[in-house]
Structure formats: structure tokens, C-alpha cells
Design a protein around this motif. Structure first.
Motif, short mmCIF file in Angstrom:
data_model
loop_
_atom_site.label_atom_id
_atom_site.label_comp_id
_atom_site.label_asym_id
_atom_site.label_seq_id
_atom_site.Cartn_x
_atom_site.Cartn_y
_atom_site.Cartn_z
N HIS A 185 -2.46 -4.38 2.38
CA HIS A 185 -3.58 -4.13 3.29
C HIS A 185 -3.26 -4.09 4.79
CE1 HIS A 185 -7.78 -3.75 4.32
NE2 HIS A 185 -7.78 -4.85 5.02
N ASP A 191 -8.46 3.12 7.48
CA ASP A 191 -7.77 1.89 7.12
C ASP A 191 -8.24 1.35 5.79
OD1 ASP A 191 -9.66 -0.64 8.93
OD2 ASP A 191 -10.27 0.95 7.59
N ASP A 221 0.80 -1.23 0.00
CA ASP A 221 0.00 0.00 0.00
C ASP A 221 0.84 1.28 0.00
OD1 ASP A 221 -1.33 -2.29 1.00
OD2 ASP A 221 -2.88 -1.05 1.91
N ARG A 265 -7.46 -8.08 11.86
CA ARG A 265 -7.80 -7.91 10.45
C ARG A 265 -7.88 -9.24 9.70
NH1 ARG A 265 -7.10 -2.70 8.77
NH2 ARG A 265 -6.26 -3.10 6.71
N ASN A 307 -9.22 -2.13 -1.09
CA ASN A 307 -10.48 -1.59 -0.55
C ASN A 307 -10.57 -0.08 -0.76
OD1 ASN A 307 -8.33 -1.92 1.42
ND2 ASN A 307 -9.68 -0.99 2.92
N HIS A 308 -9.42 0.60 -0.77
CA HIS A 308 -9.46 2.05 -0.96
C HIS A 308 -9.60 2.47 -2.41
CE1 HIS A 308 -8.95 3.60 3.12
NE2 HIS A 308 -8.44 2.40 3.34
N HIS A 320 -5.14 -7.84 -2.75
CA HIS A 320 -4.90 -6.88 -1.68
C HIS A 320 -4.98 -7.46 -0.26
CE1 HIS A 320 -4.53 -3.00 0.16
NE2 HIS A 320 -5.69 -3.11 0.76
N ASP A 324 -4.66 -0.38 -2.72
CA ASP A 324 -4.62 0.86 -1.94
C ASP A 324 -3.51 1.77 -2.44
OD1 ASP A 324 -6.78 -0.17 -0.60
OD2 ASP A 324 -5.85 -0.16 1.37
FE LIG Z 1 -6.35 -1.90 2.42
#
Ligand SMILES: [Fe+2]
Length: 485
Positions: free
Chosen positions: A352, A485, A167, A327, A231-232, A317, A198
Motif C-alpha cells: 500500500h 493511490d 503492490d 498515509r 483497496n484497489h 494490505h 493491489d
Molecule cells: Fe493500496
């Protein structure tokens, strides 16, 4: 009287000076390197066809450019190598930055409020020769050209070097730029760079993509990118605050020209794909934020079954074996781990968790005990899993390390916190050498793999590593950069 006059003039001068410094019209909020113009920027080479015979690329201009073109020619030492360049018309796409049309209607993207529409342009150069340096430039027919960039097509077989970055996400220009630039300086011969999700913090925020492209500078004009959606790269567009409905960054597809897997649902277009780089390497990219895990798992199963490459790398990711506190992702592990094991892939590259972790599964060779084993040079070794981070956001390692995954047969070999990394991976026939470097250019982790003609993979010596393990308690104080996050 004279003094009164002087004093009066001084007061008037002070008042005029204050007026000159009073706030004028609203200050421009975008830096010049974010603004689009008729001149091309955000130039990025990717793969969208056979990497030995095609080159894909994208660039951006303002909304005035509707006849974009690109030129390509085999590079030579001659000063006017460009005289025989072939011209190709680009496909152009106008992009509204301030809003997106969604199934529920128009959704405003507040972070881009006031930004004018831009255009993204793409071409796929075809008919190229393998392992050959080409020069290309992009621009518009009325003369706004980029410089000539050089890029090498993939070899049919032979050595491959690639970079892998976790990331970037936060402080992209301020704190991530040093990592990607150090990576390029360490391996300027890299055939491509994997960005394991990310890339930015807020999926559709143009300012963050502007930072990303400024940080990479000319690098991705020369070295192709393999971007992974994290996710971002998704934003929530649900009108209902109790629900999440996520949409891929509006910039992803316009700015990255990526392979389209026809058998997959349209929602996975250009986020799940394969780069069959050469006879030595296939790279498989998943989109673990998307949620269509069953479709992705079925696709990966088929794609790996068809793969004939000597080495196989899978990247996505969310880690199969989490190294970030709290997580864990059991549903992703359940969907993907059996396939990674079934095809005994070589490397699984992830992000991640904002920590570093490297470990491996027990080899599936029948002769090997399922009990935990030491990794000695020459031992058969299962798939290797890496979680890494290249940007400044850093998390705590989960307590207990990977003990909770002991039942899956994975063993942790190296860990870190509070460290920005880049990875250099070199493949030379039946040998693979992996190195994880800190952003300031020190070797932190390394291992080797060798494969014989039967495909049996064994542990091989890596480079010598002397750096002690890095943990929060042993490193400088840390403060989180902005962003979730
Ligand atoms: Fe992430």
C-alpha cells in the motif's frame, strides 16, 4: 495528352491507396491475450483445503464451455505419466464483465463495456499425498486442454520457501512483469507467492487482470498464489457521488479458489482466510479495505490462539506502521496491533505505501528493557513488519520516518524509495532467512531469525548487504505511472 493520362492514373492510384488506408471498421480494443476462447487460460493454483492433501485451481474460458474438467496424476519420469490420470468435473461460473448486479440494481462497469461474458472454472483436487509432485491439466471434454503443469503439495514439515510481493497495481504488464519473473527466477523452488494487495489498479477492469495473468505466465500454474485484497481490489458502486459503497472486484471470487472461513460474515468470504501450510508455517490473510475490522480482529485472535505452527506470518494490505507520506492508518493499527503483539507473530507482510520499510518491535521478554535497543545478533526480537512494493508506482517516505511510532516500540531498520522489490523468505526448522531483492536482482535487505524449542525468537545474521540506501534524491528521476493511490 499522354502525360495528362499518366497524371490522371497517378491521381486515381493515390486516391485508391488513400482509400485503402482510410479508417475501416472500429479497431478491436482488446489484445489477443485478453480475449477468452474455448481454450483454458488464466490458470492459477491456490489453497482452499489442507495444502498437503489438496490443490485448488481456477481457469477461464469463453462462455461456450459448460462442461469443464481437470485431470491429475502423480508426476513420474515416464513419458506417458499421464495415462493413469484421474478426471474431476469442474464447478463453472458464468461471469458478466460489463455489469454487476448490486443491491441498488445493475451497475455498469464502463471499463469492460462491450466485453462478452466469460466462464471461470474451479476444482479442488483432494486425496493427495504430502510433499509430492503432481501433474495436472485443465480443459473441456471436447479436447481443448491446457498443457500439463507440475506442482508440489505441501510437506507435513520441513523447509519452506516463499515469495512476497507488494503492490503490482500499475504498468502491470509493462513494468511489473519483470519483478514477478525475477522473483520466480531467484526462487523457482518457492512453495507459494504472497501478493500483498493491489494486484491491479481498477478492481474489476478485465484488461488489468489480463495483464496480471500475462505477466505471471505459467508461474502460478506451478507455484500457488496467496492473494490479499487491497483497496484497489474494491470499486465504488455508490450512485450517490457524496458516498462510497465499495464492492469487491467481480473477478476475485470467480478467479481465485480460496479458503472460506465459515465464522466470518459473507462479505469477507475468500478475502480473510488462513493457510495452515505445514507444521512449520501458518499464514493468516486479512482484508484491511473491507472495514469489518472488529470481526477480522476477533477471527485473527481465535485463529492465532489455535495455531500450533512454528512460524506465523500475517499479511494484509494497509501497513500498521506507514511509510508513505500522509498515509497513517490509526484505526487499523488500533484494531490489529494488540493482537499481533499478543501472539507475538513472526512476520507482518504489507503493501500500500509504495515504499520499502522493515522494522521490528521490542521483544516482550520480561528481561528486556522497553528502551530502544540495537538489534544485535542473539538479541530477543519482537514481530518484524515489512512494507514493500513490486510495481512501478513509488511514493515519498513520510518525513521523520517511524519516529511517530516510537511509542509503539517499533524501530526502523531499512528503508527505500523509487525501487521495485521482491522478497524471498526461507524457513528451515528453527531458522528463518529473509531477503529483499531489487527487481534487477541485487540484494537490498536481509535478516535472520532463530527460534528455540521454547519459542523464544532471537535475531540471527542475514545475508551480507552492501547496497546504499535508495532514496529519490539518490536515484533516477521518477515519473508516476497512471492510476490513483
Ligand atoms: Fe493500496
Amino acid at each position: 495528352m499522354f502525360r495528362v493520362l499518366i497524371l490522371g492514373m497517378a491521381i486515381i492510384c493515390a486516391a485508391l491507396s488513400a482509400a485503402a488506408h482510410a479508417p475501416g471498421p472500429a479497431r478491436k480494443l482488446t489484445p489477443p491475450w485478453q480475449d477468452a476462447s474455448p481454450w483454458p487460460d488464466r490458470i492459477v493454483v491456490t489453497f482452499a483445503g489442507d495444502p498437503a492433501r489438496t490443490l485448488a485451481l481456477n481457469w477461464r474460458t469463453d462462455d461456450t464451455v459448460d462442461a469443464a474438467v481437470a485431470e491429475i496424476v502423480k508426476a513420474t519420469p515416464d513419458a506417458r505419466f499421464d495415462l493413469d490420470a484421474r478426471r474431476v468435473n469442474a464447478r463453472s461460473e458464468r461471469l458478466e464483465l460489463a455489469s454487476v448486479k448490486d443491491i441498488e440494481g445493475i451497475f455498469d462497469i464502463g471499463q469492460n463495456a462491450g466485453l462478452p461474458p466469460v466462464r471461470f472454472h474451479s476444482v479442488l483436487f483432494d486425496g493427495l499425498e504430502p510433499d509430492t509432485v503432481y501433474a495436472y491439466r485443465v480443459g473441456a471434454t471436447n479436447g481443448e486442454w491446457s498443457e500439463w503443469f507440475q506442482v508440489r503439495t505441501a510437506p507435513i514439515s520441513g523447509p519452506v520457501t516463499f515469495l512476497y510481493l507488494g503492490d503490482a497495481q500499475n504498468g502491470i504488464l509493462s513494468h511489473w512483469s519483470r519483478t514477478v519473473r525475477a522473483a520466480y527466477a531467484m526462487a523457482p523452488d518457492a512453495n507459494f507467492i504472497i501478493h500483498a494487495g493491489d494486484l491491479v489498479d481498477e478492481a474489476s477492469r478485465d484488461f488489468e487482470w489480463a495483464q496480471w495473468f500475462k505477466a505471471v505466465g505459467f508461474i502460478h500454474g506451478m507455484v500457488p498464489a496467496i492473494p490479499v485484497a487491497g483497496n484497489h481490489e474494491y470499486m465504488n458502486v455508490s450512485r450517490d457521488p457524496t458516498k462510497q459503497r465499495r464492492l469487491l472486484s467481480i473477478l476475485w471470487r470467480p478467479q481465485f479458489n480460496l479458503p472460506v472461513e465459515a465464522s466470518l460474515p459473507d462479505t469477507l468470504r475468500e478475502t480473510v482466510y488462513k493457510v495452515a501450510y505445514s507444521e512449520d508455517l501458518d499464514v493468516f490473510v486479512l482484508d484491511t479495505q473491507n472495514g469489518e475490522l472488529a470481526a477480522q480482529a476477533a477471527w485473527l485472535d481465535r485463529a492465532l490462539a489455535e495455531s500450533k505452527a512454528r512460524w506465523r506470518v500475517v499479511t494484509f494490505h494497509h501497513p500498521i506502521f506507514s511509510s508513505g507520506k500522509g498515509r497513517d492508518s490509526p484505526e487499523r493499527r488500533a484494531a490489529l496491533l494488540p493482537i499481533l503483539k499478543k501472539y507475538d507473530v513472526d512476520l507482518v507482510l504489507q503493501g500500500h505505501d509504495h515504499t520499502y520499510a522493515r522494522g521490528d518491535l521490542a521483544a516482550q521478554a520480561p528481561a528486556q528493557s522497553p528502551e530502544r535497543r540495537a538489534s544485535r545478533v542473539g538479541d530477543a526480537i519482537g514481530p518484524v513488519f515489512v512494507n514493500s512494493v513490486s510495481g512501478p508506482k513509488q511514493y515519498e517516505w513520510s518525513p521523520g520516518g517511524w519516529e511517530r511510532y516510537a511509542g509503539d516500540g517499533v524501530q526502523l531498520r531499512r528503508a527505500a524509495e523509487n525501487t521495485q522489490f521482491f522478497q524471498v523468505i526461507r524457513i528451515l526448522g528453527g531458522m528463518l532467512l529473509y531477503e529483499a531483492w531489487t527487481a534487477d536482482g541485487a540484494l537490498y535487505d536481509s535478516f535472520g531469525l532463530v527460534k528455540d524449542e521454547t519459542g523464544q525468537r532471537r535475531s540471527a545474521p542475514g545475508a551480507t548487504v552492501t547496497m546504499p540506501e535508495r532514496r529519490f534524491k539518490d536515484t533516477m528521476p521518477y515519473r508516476s505511472p497512471s492510476g490513483s493511490d
